[in-house]
Every structure is written in C-alpha cells, then in structure tokens.
Design a protein around this motif. Structure first.
Motif, PDB file in Angstrom:
ATOM      1  N   ASN A  95       0.845  -1.192   0.000  1.00 22.91           N
ATOM      2  CA  ASN A  95       0.000   0.000   0.000  1.00 22.91           C
ATOM      3  C   ASN A  95       0.883   1.246   0.000  1.00 22.91           C
ATOM      4  O   ASN A  95       1.516   1.534  -1.001  1.00 22.91           O
ATOM      5  CB  ASN A  95      -0.974  -0.026   1.165  1.00 22.91           C
ATOM      6  CG  ASN A  95      -2.180  -0.947   0.974  1.00 22.91           C
ATOM      7  OD1 ASN A  95      -3.088  -0.948   1.768  1.00 22.91           O
ATOM      8  ND2 ASN A  95      -2.212  -1.740  -0.078  1.00 22.91           N
ATOM      9  N   ALA A  96       0.926   2.015   1.081  1.00 26.74           N
ATOM     10  CA  ALA A  96       1.657   3.290   1.073  1.00 26.74           C
ATOM     11  C   ALA A  96       3.124   3.152   0.658  1.00 26.74           C
ATOM     12  O   ALA A  96       3.592   3.942  -0.173  1.00 26.74           O
ATOM     13  CB  ALA A  96       1.542   3.987   2.424  1.00 26.74           C
ATOM     14  N   PRO A  97       3.888   2.189   1.184  1.00 26.47           N
ATOM     15  CA  PRO A  97       5.287   2.091   0.731  1.00 26.47           C
ATOM     16  C   PRO A  97       5.403   1.835  -0.774  1.00 26.47           C
ATOM     17  O   PRO A  97       6.276   2.405  -1.436  1.00 26.47           O
ATOM     18  CB  PRO A  97       5.843   0.918   1.552  1.00 26.47           C
ATOM     19  CG  PRO A  97       4.996   0.907   2.794  1.00 26.47           C
ATOM     20  CD  PRO A  97       3.618   1.279   2.300  1.00 26.47           C
ATOM     21  N   TYR A  98       4.518   1.022  -1.317  1.00 32.31           N
ATOM     22  CA  TYR A  98       4.515   0.778  -2.766  1.00 32.31           C
ATOM     23  C   TYR A  98       4.229   2.073  -3.524  1.00 32.31           C
ATOM     24  O   TYR A  98       4.938   2.443  -4.467  1.00 32.31           O
ATOM     25  CB  TYR A  98       3.478  -0.284  -3.131  1.00 32.31           C
ATOM     26  CG  TYR A  98       3.216  -0.335  -4.609  1.00 32.31           C
ATOM     27  CD1 TYR A  98       4.090  -0.991  -5.469  1.00 32.31           C
ATOM     28  CD2 TYR A  98       2.111   0.313  -5.169  1.00 32.31           C
ATOM     29  CE1 TYR A  98       3.869  -1.010  -6.842  1.00 32.31           C
ATOM     30  CE2 TYR A  98       1.886   0.296  -6.531  1.00 32.31           C
ATOM     31  CZ  TYR A  98       2.768  -0.366  -7.357  1.00 32.31           C
ATOM     32  OH  TYR A  98       2.547  -0.367  -8.709  1.00 32.31           O
ATOM     33  N   HIS A  99       3.177   2.782  -3.123  1.00 29.56           N
ATOM     34  CA  HIS A  99       2.805   4.013  -3.821  1.00 29.56           C
ATOM     35  C   HIS A  99       3.896   5.079  -3.698  1.00 29.56           C
ATOM     36  O   HIS A  99       4.115   5.850  -4.638  1.00 29.56           O
ATOM     37  CB  HIS A  99       1.460   4.530  -3.331  1.00 29.56           C
ATOM     38  CG  HIS A  99       0.320   3.647  -3.725  1.00 29.56           C
ATOM     39  ND1 HIS A  99      -0.027   3.417  -5.040  1.00 29.56           N
ATOM     40  CD2 HIS A  99      -0.539   2.908  -2.989  1.00 29.56           C
ATOM     41  CE1 HIS A  99      -1.054   2.589  -5.094  1.00 29.56           C
ATOM     42  NE2 HIS A  99      -1.377   2.269  -3.855  1.00 29.56           N
ATOM     43  N   ALA A 100       4.603   5.108  -2.573  1.00 29.42           N
ATOM     44  CA  ALA A 100       5.718   6.052  -2.425  1.00 29.42           C
ATOM     45  C   ALA A 100       6.805   5.765  -3.457  1.00 29.42           C
ATOM     46  O   ALA A 100       7.395   6.694  -4.020  1.00 29.42           O
ATOM     47  CB  ALA A 100       6.282   5.984  -1.008  1.00 29.42           C
ATOM     48  N   ARG A 101       7.041   4.491  -3.740  1.00 29.07           N
ATOM     49  CA  ARG A 101       8.054   4.135  -4.745  1.00 29.07           C
ATOM     50  C   ARG A 101       7.610   4.526  -6.150  1.00 29.07           C
ATOM     51  O   ARG A 101       8.438   4.610  -7.057  1.00 29.07           O
ATOM     52  CB  ARG A 101       8.352   2.633  -4.688  1.00 29.07           C
ATOM     53  CG  ARG A 101       9.099   2.211  -3.439  1.00 29.07           C
ATOM     54  CD  ARG A 101       9.609   0.786  -3.513  1.00 29.07           C
ATOM     55  NE  ARG A 101       8.597  -0.210  -3.802  1.00 29.07           N
ATOM     56  CZ  ARG A 101       7.832  -0.827  -2.905  1.00 29.07           C
ATOM     57  NH1 ARG A 101       7.955  -0.525  -1.626  1.00 29.07           N
ATOM     58  NH2 ARG A 101       6.952  -1.730  -3.271  1.00 29.07           N
TER      59      ARG A 101
END
Length: 140
Positions: A95-101
């Motif tokens: 979720n958030a860590p993926y989207h940050a990448r």
C-alpha cells in the motif's frame, strides 16, 4: 487484515455508475480474464483513485501500476487535472510504501483538501481505521 479482505466488493450499481462515467477500467490477462481493476473520481481538482485491485494470479506483474499510469495520462491529457490522489494503509508494504516508490507522497493533515477529509471520514465510518491510514498525492 482478514476483515478487510472479507469486506464486500462495491455494489454493482456503484460500479455501473463508474463504468457509465468512463471511470472504471479493467485489465485482462492473455486469456482475457480480468486481472486488475481501477475506479476513480475527480476530487478537489485531482484524479482520486477510489480503488485499485489486482487479482492474486496477476500480482507483481505491473498490472496495477499500468492502470495507474494510464490514469495519470488520462487525468493530465484529457481531464486537465494536476495530480493523482489516494488513501491507503500506511504500514502495509503493498500500500503506502509501494505508492511512495511510484511517486506518491504522504500528505500532512494541513495539506488535506475538504474532499480528502470527507473520504477519510467515510473510510473511518466503514471501519477502515483499524490500521493507520494515509492520504497520498502524485503531481502530474
């Protein structure tokens, strides 16, 4: 997150509204089976990703990313929007860590628009705040 995984999908009538508006997209695999879907709204001048889901058999193949990339193109080129937004779980790796990448950044409380605040209230009422949530934005 079993309770969230067991949550009912959006109602057919709701999905039909997204489809009629041209804001429900499905990516199919080589056998023409649905592999992923994305639904979106315009919220405070941004294309807001309401939901993006990828079938387990298609995960880690870039299908969800391709749908988001397509939305970025449509939002900028056809809709004249300046950004993509979404809300997601802050601490779930996909979720958030993926989207940050992929270029999204977390928004501070002061940066939240009225529309994002409304969405967060609706999510909380639906029980999604069992885990920390975050609003994110990607400039186009």
């Amino acid at each position: 997150m079993a309770a969230i995984a067991d949550d009912e999908p959006p109602a057919v009538a709701l999905l039909a509204g997204y489809r009629r508006a041209g804001r429900a997209w499905v990516a199919a695999d080589a056998a023409d089976h649905p592999a992923a879907c994305l639904i979106w709204d315009v919220v405070d001048g941004a294309a807001h990703i309401e939901q993006v889901s990828v079938h387990r058999r298609a995960s880690r193949q870039g299908v969800g990313r391709a749908l988001i990339t397509h939305l970025a193109h449509v939002a900028a080129a056809q809709e004249g929007l300046a950004a993509l937004t979404l809300t997601t779980f802050a601490d779930v790796p996909w979720n958030a860590p993926y989207h940050a990448r992929t270029g999204f950044r977390p928004l501070s409380e002061a940066e939240l628009t009225d529309g994002l605040r409304r969405i967060r209230r609706e999510e909380a009422a639906h029980g999604l705040d069992r885990r920390p949530r975050v609003c994110m934005r990607r400039e186009l």
